[in-house]
Write an enzyme that holds these catalytic residues in place. Structure first.
Site, PDB file in Angstrom:
ATOM      1  CG  HIS A  43      -2.071   1.045   1.106  1.00 33.38           C
ATOM      2  ND1 HIS A  43      -1.689   2.314   1.555  1.00 33.38           N
ATOM      3  CD2 HIS A  43      -3.020   1.078   0.667  1.00 33.38           C
ATOM      4  CE1 HIS A  43      -2.798   2.936   1.468  1.00 33.38           C
ATOM      5  NE2 HIS A  43      -3.678   2.251   0.867  1.00 33.38           N
ATOM      6  CG  ASP A  72      -8.385  -2.368  -3.226  1.00 32.57           C
ATOM      7  OD1 ASP A  72      -9.627  -2.193  -3.197  1.00 32.57           O
ATOM      8  OD2 ASP A  72      -7.661  -1.474  -3.274  1.00 32.57           O
TER       9      ASP A  72
END
Length: 446
Positions: A322, A381
């Site tokens: 991330h 995700d």
């Protein structure tokens, strides 16, 4: 048209020649490319009281934290674990800065239910007239068209902006689902059915109701989707679409144009489309890995991805890592519980096992290949696309569902920008252009 087509290659080469800035110049002039420094820390562009992301403590990576209005996301999700209206309660929190009492929550939910109505014939005249596979574009067009039905569309007084934001939050599920049904009918030649929202159902429940032919869904399904909405609805002021919201708001633009701009930002594959890439990567893995319980074979496939020899050959294991978090993404940790409950209810335990193998092996492969020791972990995700798949949500709607959640956060940041009455956001770009002398008058006569 032929001139346009034939000249594009030559024009493109001119752009590549004259618009290419050497990578070293960014360091030479101390420009933080992408508004992030070399260590990945974002340039501070403003202040917010809406949310907070924590990835480091005392200069060292730590387990990620996400806070909404002073509350840790874990506390908020657990608070509403048995409440089908978690998303609505947290929308109230983000907009107004306080958690609603039971009576206030009921009133707010009723306001959203009343606002969940499109203008007469809007579905037929706007959404159905130009069906497209790109539901984000369909929604953006609908948002801009809604301005035509609002007599106060350009009014940026706080009360009016609040009304507009609440109405958009309420109708976003309809814009997304109806847009998909139009595409599915006209492009995929499938049956058409348009359900009206149920005033007694939550946002998550209505998404499932509007999407399915029989409008039926289970409580487990609604809770899983509600959790997804809560975890996606806000993520600080620096993410691309929220920053876009604040930039456009600072110019004095109207609510419809501002939210449409945020939609255009979110639809970019670097921002809102990651869960689709995870699903496509997992499809490719299933096709090429013969024994999906063999860790060595899975790891070999993942290493080939990193070597740009498999999947899309971009060297990325999607759903891993991330831009902000390092050791862990708190949203992924929370969401995993709902993933497990839903997988059990749907008989998808084998698929879940494969995801968990990749979750374990991918960080190891990345660390070993790139010598990254600060931490690589799955992000939210990684599992969200799998959950949407188990809920029967088509992939064309994955990013639109993200938008349905995030419009609450966008609205909160638009309001904060208006209340703060800050300056127009206008960062500087340093010019490295070389000045040149003209070569005479070449004005075309005619």
């Amino acid at each position: 048209m032929n001139l346009i087509q034939t000249d594009m290659q030559g024009y493109s080469e001119m752009c590549r020649k004259n618009d290419c800035i050497p990578e070293g110049d960014y360091q030479k002039y101390e420009v933080k490319r992408g508004l992030r420094d070399l260590s990945g820390q974002g340039v501070v562009a403003g202040l917010t009281n809406i949310s907070k992301i924590v990835a480091f403590r005392d200069g060292k990576p730590c387990d990620g934290e996400l806070w909404y209005r002073g509350y840790k996301i874990e506390e908020l999700v657990h608070r509403y674990v048995n409440n089908l209206y978690g998303y609505e309660n947290l929308t109230y929190l983000l907009l107004f800065g306080e958690l609603p009492e039971e009576a206030e929550a009921g009133k707010f939910i009723s306001i959203l239910e009343e606002a969940r109505e499109l203008p007469t014939n809007f579905t037929r005249d706007v959404i159905m007239k130009a069906p497209t596979r790109d539901i984000m574009n369909s929604m953006t067009r609908s948002i801009l068209t809604l301005a035509s039905y609002d007599e106060k569309s350009q009014n940026t007084d706080l009360e009016n902006v609040l009304r507009q934001c609440l109405q958009l939050i309420a109708v976003f599920p309809m814009l997304a689902i109806y847009g998909y049904h139009a595409y599915n009918h006209y492009e995929n030649l499938q049956s058409m059915y348009i359900h009206r929202p149920d005033p007694e159902a939550s946002t998550a429940g209505n998404i499932l109701r509007l999407l399915r032919p029989d409008s039926r869904y289970t409580e487990v399904e609604a809770k899983a989707l509600d959790a997804a909405l809560m975890l996606h609805m806000e993520h600080g002021g620096g993410n691309n679409s929220t920053f876009t919201t604040r930039v456009v708001t600072s110019s004095g633009s109207d609510t419809y144009a501002t939210i449409a701009a945020a939609m255009s930002s979110l639809k970019g594959p670097r921002h809102g489309g990651a869960n689709i890439k995870v699903m496509e990567m997992m499809d490719d893995l299933r096709e090429k890995v013969r024994d999906q319980q063999d860790d060595d074979e899975i790891r070999s496939y993942l290493e080939k991805i990193l070597d740009k020899k498999e999947f899309d050959r971009k060297g990325l294991i999607y759903g891993m890592g991330h831009a902000v978090y390092s050791l862990s993404d708190p949203r992924e940790r929370l969401f995993k519980k709902y993933v497990q409950l839903l997988a059990k209810a749907k008989g998808r335990e084998e698929d879940l096992e494969l995801y968990m193998r990749v979750e374990k092996l991918a960080p190891e492969a990345i660390r070993d290949r790139f010598r990254i020791y600060k931490g690589v972990s799955p992000n939210v995700d990684f599992y969200s696309g799998f959950v949407y798949d188990m809920l029967g949500i088509p992939r064309e709607l994955y990013t639109p569902i993200f938008a349905v959640a995030r419009v609450a956060g966008w609205s909160a940041h638009r309001i904060e920008e208006i209340v703060g009455q800050g300056k127009i956001i206008r960062p500087a770009y340093r010019s490295i252009m070389e000045e040149r002398q003209g070569s005479g008058d070449q004005t075309r006569e005619g």
